[in-house]
Scaffold this motif. Structure first.
Motif, short mmCIF file in Angstrom:
data_model
loop_
_atom_site.label_atom_id
_atom_site.label_comp_id
_atom_site.label_asym_id
_atom_site.label_seq_id
_atom_site.Cartn_x
_atom_site.Cartn_y
_atom_site.Cartn_z
N VAL A 135 18.11 12.43 50.92
CA VAL A 135 19.16 12.87 51.84
C VAL A 135 19.45 11.81 52.90
N TYR A 136 18.43 11.02 53.27
CA TYR A 136 18.65 9.96 54.26
C TYR A 136 19.58 8.89 53.70
N ALA A 137 19.31 8.45 52.47
CA ALA A 137 20.15 7.42 51.86
C ALA A 137 21.57 7.91 51.67
N ASP A 138 21.72 9.14 51.17
CA ASP A 138 23.06 9.68 50.95
C ASP A 138 23.79 9.91 52.27
N ALA A 139 23.05 10.35 53.29
CA ALA A 139 23.68 10.57 54.59
C ALA A 139 24.15 9.25 55.19
N ASP A 260 41.03 36.96 36.68
CA ASP A 260 41.60 36.23 37.81
C ASP A 260 41.09 34.80 37.73
N GLU A 261 41.95 33.87 37.38
CA GLU A 261 41.55 32.48 37.21
C GLU A 261 41.80 31.69 38.49
N SER A 262 40.87 30.84 38.81
CA SER A 262 41.03 29.93 39.96
C SER A 262 40.52 28.57 39.56
N GLU A 263 41.09 27.54 40.14
CA GLU A 263 40.70 26.17 39.82
C GLU A 263 39.90 25.57 40.96
N TYR A 264 38.95 24.73 40.65
CA TYR A 264 38.12 24.09 41.65
C TYR A 264 37.68 22.73 41.17
N VAL A 265 37.16 21.94 42.11
CA VAL A 265 36.66 20.60 41.78
C VAL A 265 35.16 20.67 41.56
N ARG A 266 34.68 20.08 40.50
CA ARG A 266 33.25 20.03 40.22
C ARG A 266 32.82 18.59 40.02
N LYS A 267 31.71 18.22 40.63
CA LYS A 267 31.19 16.87 40.46
C LYS A 267 30.69 16.71 39.03
N ALA A 268 31.26 15.74 38.31
CA ALA A 268 30.92 15.56 36.91
C ALA A 268 29.86 14.50 36.69
N ASP A 269 29.82 13.48 37.55
CA ASP A 269 28.88 12.38 37.33
C ASP A 269 28.67 11.64 38.64
N VAL A 270 27.54 10.97 38.76
CA VAL A 270 27.23 10.16 39.94
C VAL A 270 26.80 8.79 39.48
N ASP A 271 27.41 7.76 40.04
CA ASP A 271 27.04 6.39 39.70
C ASP A 271 25.98 5.93 40.69
N GLU A 272 24.71 6.18 40.36
CA GLU A 272 23.61 5.86 41.27
C GLU A 272 23.51 4.36 41.51
N GLU A 273 23.87 3.55 40.53
CA GLU A 273 23.78 2.10 40.68
C GLU A 273 24.73 1.60 41.76
N VAL A 274 25.97 2.10 41.74
CA VAL A 274 26.93 1.70 42.76
C VAL A 274 26.48 2.18 44.13
N LYS A 275 25.96 3.40 44.19
CA LYS A 275 25.48 3.92 45.47
C LYS A 275 24.35 3.05 46.02
N GLU A 276 23.41 2.69 45.15
CA GLU A 276 22.28 1.88 45.58
C GLU A 276 22.74 0.50 46.03
N THR A 277 23.73 -0.07 45.33
CA THR A 277 24.26 -1.38 45.73
C THR A 277 24.89 -1.32 47.11
N LEU A 282 24.42 -2.26 53.07
CA LEU A 282 24.36 -1.84 54.47
C LEU A 282 23.07 -2.34 55.12
N LYS A 283 21.95 -2.23 54.39
CA LYS A 283 20.68 -2.68 54.94
C LYS A 283 20.68 -4.20 55.16
N GLU A 284 21.23 -4.94 54.21
CA GLU A 284 21.27 -6.40 54.35
C GLU A 284 22.21 -6.81 55.47
N GLN A 285 23.29 -6.06 55.62
CA GLN A 285 24.21 -6.35 56.72
C GLN A 285 23.52 -6.17 58.06
#
Length: 322
Positions: A135-139, A260-277, A282-285
């Motif tokens: 949660v710290y890294a994502d925050a 009763d149909e409703s549409e919503y957004v769902r997270k389909a995938d997470v690119d952990e490599e891009v997040k880590e990069t 940020l840390k190097e900066q």
């Protein structure tokens, strides 16, 4: 041993406390320091407020006698709401000890532990360590994204920026909820009473949730019939059997269901490599930048860490007066 002898032994312990020594109350986990020791009272200061409180000798004597009357220890949740510091101070006496797991303070025959946290003031110049929390890294990534985009006008943001923002918000929510549950598990062991315990942003209270589940169907129907209730009144439609019937009949789904149909957004995938990069960037900066810009970035990250720390730090919400 008489109370007078124990009292003067306690005063000697208090006189020998190192400068800046901090104690913690056993129920509300407030931190405080002893600032003045007198014959008839002890003056304490709470760290998180400007409150000063005198702890009176006669109240210590009352607690002393109640402990002596309980062979298995005096239960801390029987203390008045404003008496939490008394057992913490008394635990400095060599023969009195607090057992937080059992929620009691006891008198022992030999040396004991105390509620003393440290003997010296905390050194705020020590090197900070990064918490190993998802949660710290994502925050941190989320804060960076919020600073780079004007989220007050979401409709004007690019789609890829919105996708990144939604993904980070989803990850923070999930990981924060996991951490919240871990915090709740620890808090549950510390809340020995029904009084709310408050922190800077809110309060928590030990509660009991009541769940119900029906007993065996035949047993329930028999009980109801004995009470004069016709079983047809309580037997409902089994949804799974209705679905099975739809497959072997000419009925359509809309014949038996209101849809009763409703549409919503769902997270389909997470690119952990891009997040880590991005996170590593940020840390190097931060590590490479010097001067005012570096100080400002460090301040932002420290503020973020502080907010996370404060959300897991609680103190009593009961207001006490001198």
């Amino acid at each position: 041993m008489t109370f007078s002898v124990s009292w003067h032994a306690l005063l000697d312990e208090l006189d020998d406390l190192p400068e800046g020594a901090t104690l913690i109350t056993p129920l509300s986990h407030n931190r405080f320091r002893v600032t003045n020791v007198q014959e008839q009272r002890v003056i304490i200061d709470f760290e998180d407020s400007d409150e000063k409180r005198p702890l009176q000798r006669d109240q210590f004597e009352t607690l002393y006698r109640r402990i002596g009357d309980e062979p298995n220890g005096f239960e801390l949740d029987r203390l008045p709401a404003d008496a939490d510091p008394y057992p913490a101070v008394l635990s400095l006496h060599p023969r009195f000890e607090i057992d937080e797991n059992a929620g009691v303070i006891t008198e022992q025959d030999g040396p004991t532990t105390s509620q003393l946290l440290d003997g010296e003031p905390a050194d705020d110049t020590d090197e900070r360590s990064e918490p190993d929390l998802d949660v710290y890294a994502d925050a941190l990534l989320l804060v960076d994204a919020l600073e780079r985009h004007d989220v007050t006008t979401l409709s004007e943001m690019e789609t890829d920026a919105l996708v990144n923002l939604y993904t980070l918000l989803s990850d923070v929510q999930r990981n924060a909820n996991d951490l919240r549950q871990d915090v709740a598990d620890v808090l549950l062991d510390r809340l020995h009473h029904d009084r709310p315990v408050s922190g800077p942003f809110g309060s928590v209270q030990r509660t009991t949730r009541r769940n119900r589940s029906l007993k065996d169907e035949d047993e329930v129907l028999a009980k109801l019939e004995d009470a004069g209730i016709d079983r047809e009144w309580v037997i409902g439609i089994d949804r799974s059997k209705v679905d099975d019937a739809l497959e072997v009949t000419g009925l359509s789904e809309t014949d038996v269901y209101d849809i009763d149909e409703s549409e919503y957004v769902r997270k389909a995938d997470v690119d952990e490599e891009v997040k880590e990069t991005r996170l590593q960037g940020l840390k190097e900066q931060l590590a490479a930048t010097e001067g005012q810009e570096a100080d400002e970035l460090r301040k932002e990250i420290e503020d973020l860490e502080g907010r996370i720390d404060e959300l897991t730090s609680f103190r009593t919400g009961t207001e006490v007066h001198e």
